[in-house]
Enzyme design. Structure first.
Site, PDB file in Angstrom:
ATOM      1  N   HIS A 355      89.368 -55.671  10.337  1.00  0.00           N
ATOM      2  CA  HIS A 355      88.132 -55.917  10.926  1.00  0.00           C
ATOM      3  C   HIS A 355      87.913 -56.766  12.378  1.00  0.00           C
ATOM      4  CE1 HIS A 355      85.532 -53.681   7.970  1.00  0.00           C
ATOM      5  NE2 HIS A 355      86.879 -54.081   6.978  1.00  0.00           N
ATOM      6  N   LYS A 543      72.609 -60.435  15.600  1.00  0.00           N
ATOM      7  CA  LYS A 543      74.029 -60.435  15.045  1.00  0.00           C
ATOM      8  C   LYS A 543      74.329 -61.710  14.640  1.00  0.00           C
ATOM      9  CE  LYS A 543      75.209 -58.117  19.138  1.00  0.00           C
ATOM     10  NZ  LYS A 543      75.953 -56.884  18.605  1.00  0.00           N
ATOM     11  N   ARG A 544      75.543 -61.951  14.234  1.00  0.00           N
ATOM     12  CA  ARG A 544      76.067 -63.219  14.089  1.00  0.00           C
ATOM     13  C   ARG A 544      76.037 -63.981  15.224  1.00  0.00           C
ATOM     14  NH1 ARG A 544      81.442 -63.248  12.816  1.00  0.00           N
ATOM     15  NH2 ARG A 544      81.545 -60.854  13.018  1.00  0.00           N
ATOM     16  N   LYS A 549      80.358 -62.681  21.216  1.00  0.00           N
ATOM     17  CA  LYS A 549      79.352 -61.883  21.493  1.00  0.00           C
ATOM     18  C   LYS A 549      78.549 -62.163  22.310  1.00  0.00           C
ATOM     19  CE  LYS A 549      79.435 -61.017  16.298  1.00  0.00           C
ATOM     20  NZ  LYS A 549      79.505 -59.381  16.143  1.00  0.00           N
ATOM     21  N   THR A 651      78.034 -52.569  14.471  1.00  0.00           N
ATOM     22  CA  THR A 651      77.440 -51.605  13.810  1.00  0.00           C
ATOM     23  C   THR A 651      75.790 -51.632  14.223  1.00  0.00           C
ATOM     24  OG1 THR A 651      77.541 -53.154  11.819  1.00  0.00           O
ATOM     25  CG2 THR A 651      79.102 -51.057  11.798  1.00  0.00           C
ATOM     26  N   LYS A 655      72.753 -48.965  14.777  1.00  0.00           N
ATOM     27  CA  LYS A 655      71.451 -48.889  14.116  1.00  0.00           C
ATOM     28  C   LYS A 655      70.457 -48.732  15.139  1.00  0.00           C
ATOM     29  CE  LYS A 655      73.619 -51.638  10.518  1.00  0.00           C
ATOM     30  NZ  LYS A 655      74.052 -52.828  10.158  1.00  0.00           N
TER      31      LYS A 655
HETATM   32  C1  26W Z   1      88.254 -65.552   7.372  1.00  0.00           C
HETATM   33  C2  26W Z   1      87.098 -65.953   7.553  1.00  0.00           C
HETATM   34  C3  26W Z   1      86.119 -64.827   8.307  1.00  0.00           C
HETATM   35  C4  26W Z   1      85.368 -63.927   7.180  1.00  0.00           C
HETATM   36  C5  26W Z   1      84.625 -62.976   7.621  1.00  0.00           C
HETATM   37  C6  26W Z   1      85.783 -64.603   9.556  1.00  0.00           C
HETATM   38  C7  26W Z   1      85.091 -63.763  10.194  1.00  0.00           C
HETATM   39  C8  26W Z   1      84.394 -62.970   9.339  1.00  0.00           C
HETATM   40  C9  26W Z   1      83.386 -61.920   9.730  1.00  0.00           C
HETATM   41  C10 26W Z   1      82.106 -62.057   9.069  1.00  0.00           C
HETATM   42  C11 26W Z   1      84.126 -60.597   9.590  1.00  0.00           C
HETATM   43  C12 26W Z   1      82.959 -59.300  10.240  1.00  0.00           C
HETATM   44  O1  26W Z   1      82.048 -59.228   9.871  1.00  0.00           O
HETATM   45  N1  26W Z   1      83.802 -58.709  11.194  1.00  0.00           N
HETATM   46  C13 26W Z   1      82.924 -57.517  11.789  1.00  0.00           C
HETATM   47  O2  26W Z   1      83.273 -56.292  10.765  1.00  0.00           O
HETATM   48  C14 26W Z   1      82.389 -55.265  11.400  1.00  0.00           C
HETATM   49  C15 26W Z   1      82.570 -53.988  10.429  1.00  0.00           C
HETATM   50  O3  26W Z   1      83.982 -53.534  10.613  1.00  0.00           O
HETATM   51  C16 26W Z   1      82.643 -54.826  12.907  1.00  0.00           C
HETATM   52  O4  26W Z   1      81.886 -53.953  13.139  1.00  0.00           O
HETATM   53  C17 26W Z   1      82.750 -56.181  13.692  1.00  0.00           C
HETATM   54  O5  26W Z   1      82.876 -55.903  15.152  1.00  0.00           O
HETATM   55  C18 26W Z   1      83.515 -57.165  13.162  1.00  0.00           C
HETATM   56  O6  26W Z   1      83.123 -58.231  13.923  1.00  0.00           O
END
Ligand code: 26W
Length: 810
Positions: A355, A543-544, A549, A651, A655
């Site tokens: 991801h 978003k986060r 971003k 995503t 939406k």
């Molecule tokens: C390892 C620590 C960690 C865990 C989770 C670092 C970062 C994360 C994020 C929350 C991962 C995440 O949400 N990635 C997003 O995944 C979406 C679904 O595939 C994508 O649409 C986004 O582009 C991507 O940033």
């Protein structure tokens, strides 16, 4: 069972008394919610059992989606919709004197995820059930979900999300299905006959107790399962005291230490103990999930040789990759399979999604930590690595010099992404560009070795929650125009193309948008006290919060507009409301400074009499699924402005599009596919291309200071961060943001894209001023959004990765 309004009302009154020991006249709304949820649950229970029976009877292959995050959002409304009793329940409650919306909003929200990755998992469960596919989730029942965000004087403050306080109406504890998880200790090799047996003597045993939640398919009688594990002590209290000869205090300490495993989503991992805890979480839910899968498989089958014909395990990002050595361990140590056979079975079961390309999120674990916590699993990882390296040396000798990059163990670390590719039969990215970059850059050597394993699965969203449920007005307008088939076949939204130029339909759609904007404006006022102009452009970034971003780019644009308004008394523009929602990771200082900057801009601008006639800035605190459901329907403009090549897919972009917002965005992630779908006339693209960004990153050549000196507008805004502007409204300045741009040379090329972004924003103003044109674009966006339904994504995974088939249960 209830099938019409009257039978519902009668049943409700009866159930209310039975559950609460009082009559409904004396009831609280909370009790009404709980009674209703209980009844819905009861309605789903027989279907749940029936689905399980039919899937077993038909020997349907099942997929289990292993994920550390499931960002579910509320269930009640969706469950009523899926069970096709929404209208009668709504009317029935009204007869009983309750407002349906008020009741649904009492449901605590399971926020068991950070962002896109967790929400994707939830959309996938919804689509699996809707498509009658045998697919279930496996995760952790966090006692506390993602923190609750408050903004105090512009600063983010984190509060615990105590979502289980009043109980979770949708879960069922299944004590009888609990399994044990072993940590630490030592490994003994025993010679038994001519075979070597491995015995693990753990120093900590944890009981994993499953809580199952029904995932109800859309009007098809299917009910799949999300299994979330809770960590508990394997001994009851007396047995523990007896065994350890400890005190009562020791007992409490022991219980607490075990409970921490399922206590928080992503506990702070900046400390050594924090990291250990995260690793424990990963192994905990992975081992539990595999054990419970095998238990149900072995009820019907003797040999595990054909496991891959009956079960698929999907590994959601690197967090559950330990599933690969864990399945190997069970096959070899507990079922006596040899290495080769176990390896074949494991690879046939496992598939993996990546991801992100961000190095910080591609997990690597210190060897020493694995050895200590999971000694046997580590031995297996080492052996996988040994065999892999030998394979490279023998069959791909030219890759020897890249061994450090592709090996599973190197530099005293375990590379989880490499392990995932090597130990599975499928690796995919989440948008075409993302998959291409994986193949060409991050994983180019593994791609060379295993080209057939790599494939793309562009993300999707469930149109049932994100359109049908959250935007009933637009849903009705669509159905009036093209009929209801789009609910089952979202590609039918394309039929809207026939009416995209139709004046009366355009007016209908714009009228819907206006009403949704009024709702959103009312919500904003409720939340922030701020009144916004419902005729202004609702320009939204939710978003986060992360540097890549580029919420900063958006903020700098606002800041520049403010300076223009200040400098030019004749200035005028199409009014805009800038709306933000974002949580920053608790340890991410820079992201928190961006939040403070946005809030400082709000303070500066919203109080300014003249500026606030043109622009307003709103920061909505505690962005979450239920808030998102209110925001997308009332948005005009979708901000998707990440530095090209950094956003794997996105995503939220889908939406917005589905709800008729136009996108302003870079050629990044799924934005590219959105552009391809709607065409250049219906999207505002700006900025560097992914290739240009990657070239800058590889070869250098970008100097932020040049941008600063070459453009007065950029200079003024960047200076504004530190020149005392914010002191005047009682805020501290933004030195670290200033430094990130000029001292550290702007890692995310914010200033490089600034001019192009400003220009694109002026095009937005122009198009918005021509309401017919805007309406047409809005309709085209909805019309083309069908391919971004997660039903499409899940169908692709089902056919090409998991090899699972719909199993009708009717
Ligand atoms: C390892 C620590 C960690 C865990 C989770 C670092 C970062 C994360 C994020 C929350 C991962 C995440 O949400 N990635 C997003 O995944 C979406 C679904 O595939 C994508 O649409 C986004 O582009 C991507 O940033």
């Amino acid at each position: 069972m209830f099938t019409d309004k009257q039978s519902f009302v009668d049943a409700f009154k009866e159930r209310f008394i039975a559950l609460n020991g009082k009559s409904i006249e004396d009831g609280t709304e909370q009790e009404v919610y709980q009674t209703l949820a209980t009844m819905v649950r009861e309605q789903a229970m027989p279907k749940w059992i029936h689905t399980r029976d039919r899937q077993e009877e038909k020997h349907s292959k099942q997929v289990i989606y292993f994920s550390l995050e499931f960002l579910l959002g509320r269930f009640l409304y969706n469950n009523l919709l899926s069970l096709d009793v929404l209208e009668l329940v709504r009317d029935g409650l009204q007869d009983l004197g309750y407002d349906f919306t008020d009741i649904t909003e009492l449901e605590p929200e399971p926020g068991l995820g950070n962002g896109g990755l967790g929400r994707l998992a939830a959309c996938f469960l919804d689509s699996l059930a809707a498509l009658s596919l045998p697919g279930h989730g496996n995760g952790i029942r966090y006692r506390y979900g993602l923190f609750k965000q408050k903004i105090v004087d512009g600063y983010q403050v984190e509060l615990p999300d105590n979502w289980l306080r009043d109980g979770n109406m949708w879960e069922t504890r299944r004590q009888d299905k609990a399994v044990e998880i072993n940590f630490g200790g030592w490994i003994e090799m025993k010679q038994i006959g001519d075979r070597l047996r491995v015995v693990h003597h753990p120093d900590e045993v944890v009981l994993a107790v499953p809580y199952d939640m029904p995932i109800i398919g859309y009007q098809n009688d299917v009910v799949n399962t999300l299994r979330l594990w809770n960590a508990e002590s394997p001994l009851d209290d007396e047995a523990y005291l007896e065994k350890t000869k400890g005190t009562y205090k020791d007992l409490l300490k022991h219980k607490q230490s075990i409970a921490t495993i399922s206590e928080f989503l992503y506990p702070d991992d900046t400390t050594y103990e924090g990291k250990v805890l995260r690793l424990k979480q990963q192994y905990f839910f992975v081992s539990a999930g595999i054990q419970s899968m095998l238990a149900s498989y072995l009820k019907r089958n003797k040999s595990l040789k054909q496991l891959g014909d009956h079960y698929a395990i999907h590994i959601n990002d690197t967090h559950p990759v330990v599933a690969i050595p864990e399945l190997m361990r069970i096959l070899m140590d507990e079922h006596g399979y040899g290495w080769d056979e176990a390896w074949r079975i494991t690879k046939s079961v496992m598939s993996f999604t990546n991801h992100t390309l961000l190095a910080e999120a591609l997990e690597k674990w210190p060897v020493e930590m694995y050895q200590r916590l999971l000694p046997r699993v580590y031995q297996i990882i080492e052996e996988i690595n040994r065999r892999f390296c030998r394979d490279v040396l023998v069959n791909y000798p030219h890759l020897e010099s890249h061994m450090g990059e592709i090996a599973i163990v190197s530099n005293e670390q375990i590379n989880m992404a490499n392990l995932a590719v090597v130990g599975s039969h499928s690796t995919n990215g989440v948008a075409q560009i993302h998959t291409d970059i994986l193949k060409q850059r991050e994983m180019r050597y593994l791609y060379e070795m295993f080209p057939l394993r790599f494939n793309n699965k562009t993300n999707g969203i469930t149109h049932r929650r994100w359109l049908l449920k959250s935007n009933p007005r637009l849903s009705d307008a669509i159905t009036e125009a093209i009929g209801p088939s789009w609910v089952e076949h979202p590609n039918d939204l394309e039929k809207l193309m026939d009416v995209s130029k139709d004046r009366s339909f355009q007016e209908r759609v714009m009228d819907v948008k206006q009403q949704n904007k009024l709702d959103l404006a009312a919500y904003i006022q409720e939340e922030t006290g701020e009144k916004v102009d419902p005729h202004s452009i609702f320009d939204v970034q939710v978003k986060r919060l992360h540097a890549y971003k580029r919420q900063l780019l958006n903020a700098l644009h606002i800041h520049a507009l403010y300076l223009k308004i200040q400098a030019d008394p004749t200035f005028t523009m199409v009014p805009r409301t800038f709306i933000f929602g974002a949580k920053a990771a608790p340890g991410y200082y820079y992201a928190k400074e961006i939040i403070r900057y946005i809030n400082a801009l709000a303070t500066l601008i919203n109080k300014d009499k003249r500026a606030s006639q043109f622009i307003k800035v709103i920061f909505l605190e505690n962005y979450r699924v239920s808030m998102a459901e209110r925001i997308f329907p009332g948005s005009d403009l979708s901000e998707q402005i990440s530095t090209a090549s950094y956003e794997a897919s996105g995503t939220g972009n889908m939406k917005f599009m589905m709800n008729g917002a136009l996108t302003i965005g870079t050629l990044d992630g799924a934005n590219i596919e959105i552009r391809d779908a709607v065409g250049d006339d219906h999207i505002f693209i700006f900025g560097l291309s992914p290739q240009e960004v990657m070239n800058y990153k590889k070869f250098g050549g970008y100097h932020a200071a040049e941008m600063y000196h070459a453009h007065q507008e950029i200079k003024d805004v960047v200076d504004g961060l530190v020149n005392g502007t914010f002191d005047k409204v009682g805020e501290y300045q933004f030195q670290s943001i200033f430094d990130s741009l000029l001292v550290y040379n702007d890692d995310f090329l914010v200033l490089k894209d600034f001019v192009s972004y400003m220009r694109a924003q002026r095009r937005v103003d122009e198009v918005f001023s021509d309401q017919a044109r805007w309406a047409e674009s809005s309709i085209v966006n909805t019309a083309k959004s069908g391919i971004f339904s997660s039903d499409r994504t899940i169908t692709e995974y089902a056919n090409a990765v998991w090899n699972i088939k719909p199993t009708s249960v009717k």
